[in-house]
Design a protein around this motif. Sequence first.
Motif, PDB file in Angstrom:
ATOM      1  N   SER A 191       1.104  -1.112  -0.057  1.00 55.51           N
ATOM      2  CA  SER A 191      -0.147   0.044   0.010  1.00 55.51           C
ATOM      3  C   SER A 191       0.731   1.296   0.140  1.00 55.51           C
ATOM      4  CB  SER A 191      -0.986  -0.118   1.186  1.00 55.51           C
ATOM      5  OG  SER A 191      -0.234   0.266   2.425  1.00 55.51           O
ATOM      6  N   THR A 243      -9.474   7.147  -1.308  1.00 51.30           N
ATOM      7  CA  THR A 243      -8.727   7.110  -2.606  1.00 51.30           C
ATOM      8  C   THR A 243      -8.000   6.043  -3.024  1.00 51.30           C
ATOM      9  OG1 THR A 243      -6.801   8.099  -1.493  1.00 51.30           O
ATOM     10  CG2 THR A 243      -8.584   9.668  -2.456  1.00 51.30           C
ATOM     11  N   ASP A 244      -7.265   4.871  -2.024  1.00 52.74           N
ATOM     12  CA  ASP A 244      -6.685   3.836  -2.398  1.00 52.74           C
ATOM     13  C   ASP A 244      -7.398   2.657  -2.341  1.00 52.74           C
ATOM     14  OD1 ASP A 244      -4.400   5.065  -2.031  1.00 52.74           O
ATOM     15  OD2 ASP A 244      -3.968   4.745  -0.157  1.00 52.74           O
ATOM     16  N   ARG A 245      -8.740   2.728  -1.791  1.00 53.20           N
ATOM     17  CA  ARG A 245      -9.662   1.460  -1.956  1.00 53.20           C
ATOM     18  C   ARG A 245      -9.830   0.773  -3.410  1.00 53.20           C
ATOM     19  NH1 ARG A 245     -14.049  -0.333   1.833  1.00 53.20           N
ATOM     20  NH2 ARG A 245     -13.000   1.093   3.474  1.00 53.20           N
ATOM     21  N   PRO A 246      -9.938   1.454  -4.374  1.00 47.96           N
ATOM     22  CA  PRO A 246     -10.335   0.948  -5.608  1.00 47.96           C
ATOM     23  C   PRO A 246      -8.970   0.360  -6.305  1.00 47.96           C
ATOM     24  CG  PRO A 246     -11.215   2.999  -5.558  1.00 47.96           C
ATOM     25  CD  PRO A 246     -10.327   2.901  -4.455  1.00 47.96           C
ATOM     26  N   ARG A 247      -7.769   0.901  -5.833  1.00 42.33           N
ATOM     27  CA  ARG A 247      -6.758   0.080  -6.459  1.00 42.33           C
ATOM     28  C   ARG A 247      -6.096  -0.980  -5.377  1.00 42.33           C
ATOM     29  NH1 ARG A 247      -1.188   1.132  -5.023  1.00 42.33           N
ATOM     30  NH2 ARG A 247      -1.522   2.732  -3.472  1.00 42.33           N
ATOM     31  N   LEU A 248      -6.369  -0.785  -4.197  1.00 40.63           N
ATOM     32  CA  LEU A 248      -5.624  -1.949  -3.078  1.00 40.63           C
ATOM     33  C   LEU A 248      -6.687  -3.026  -2.616  1.00 40.63           C
ATOM     34  CD1 LEU A 248      -3.931   0.377  -0.946  1.00 40.63           C
ATOM     35  CD2 LEU A 248      -2.988  -0.824  -3.058  1.00 40.63           C
TER      36      LEU A 248
END
Length: 336
Positions: free
Chosen positions: A274, A297-302
Amino acid sequence: MTSLAVHAPDGVPEVVEGTDLAAALLTALGHGTGGHDLVDGDLVVVTSKVVSKSEGRVRRGDRAQALADETARVVARRGPTTIVRTHHGLTMAAAGIDASNVELGSIVLLPVDPDASARRLRARLHELCGRVVGVVVTDTAGRAWREGQTDIAIGAAGLDVAESFAGRVDAHGNELAVTAPAVADEVAGAAELAQGKLGGRPFAVLRGRADLVLPLDDPGPGATALVRPEGGDLFGYGAREAVVRALRGVALDQAPFGAPAPPEELVAAVEHVSGGTATTTPSTGDPTALEVRLAPTDRPRLAALLAPLAFAHGWSAHAPDDSGSGVAAELRPRTP
């Protein structure tokens, strides 16, 4: 001073199903005629090729089908090369199937039980000449991180296949922790230097390590003792295959990844992936589990990466009970 001598006799006739290997070796050595007779404590080395031939492990035709039959699971593939774990537990290219030094159109499979083959040969040699020897059955294998191949022991009888130096102290007073030379493999490699690949010398006798040879009624642990169990090897899959298996996340693929990693190791992996933006804390509902929170902001990617990351570490990822808690996933250690 310790010295070793390795003798690989010439003149061994073509081996076929039913060939008495012990008699063939003794004849090649000139047993009873003033030749290179065996003595107690010798180590007899024989290639798996002739063991397989004598045991009827020669097959005509389809190498691809034979590979499938001999494979417990695929470790890695690169173009035409397939590295597999065999039903013996050996990790080898093409499951050790060989098409050299055999009739055109035929292939030779590894012995069904190389340790049993070694025990039978040891007993037969004692029956014929009265000597107590150790027996090593060998095959050629590549090594991770190294070019080229060397012979290894795939079967053994009547010898200690590994020496343990754990707990001993070296000349400087340092205690040895994990030093355990695989002497059966070292014997195999030494014998291959005398046998050669094209010399038609499938037997070798190594003299000078009688300390390794066990009494006649003790077969020893066999070469299977040198095989790491599933999950005990740090490299259970090839690099590409490990990624694919983790993404696939099927339970049957779990064992080669090993036992569940400690929580702190998994936490470090989550933070590394992350970039330090994930927050990992013990679960409020399960003390063995971890809760992972991700910034919006990180949820879609991670979020999609947490399942394969957990799988590779011997854990599993589960959706949170309360989707409004801000927890992206709950990670739980896999149970056997």
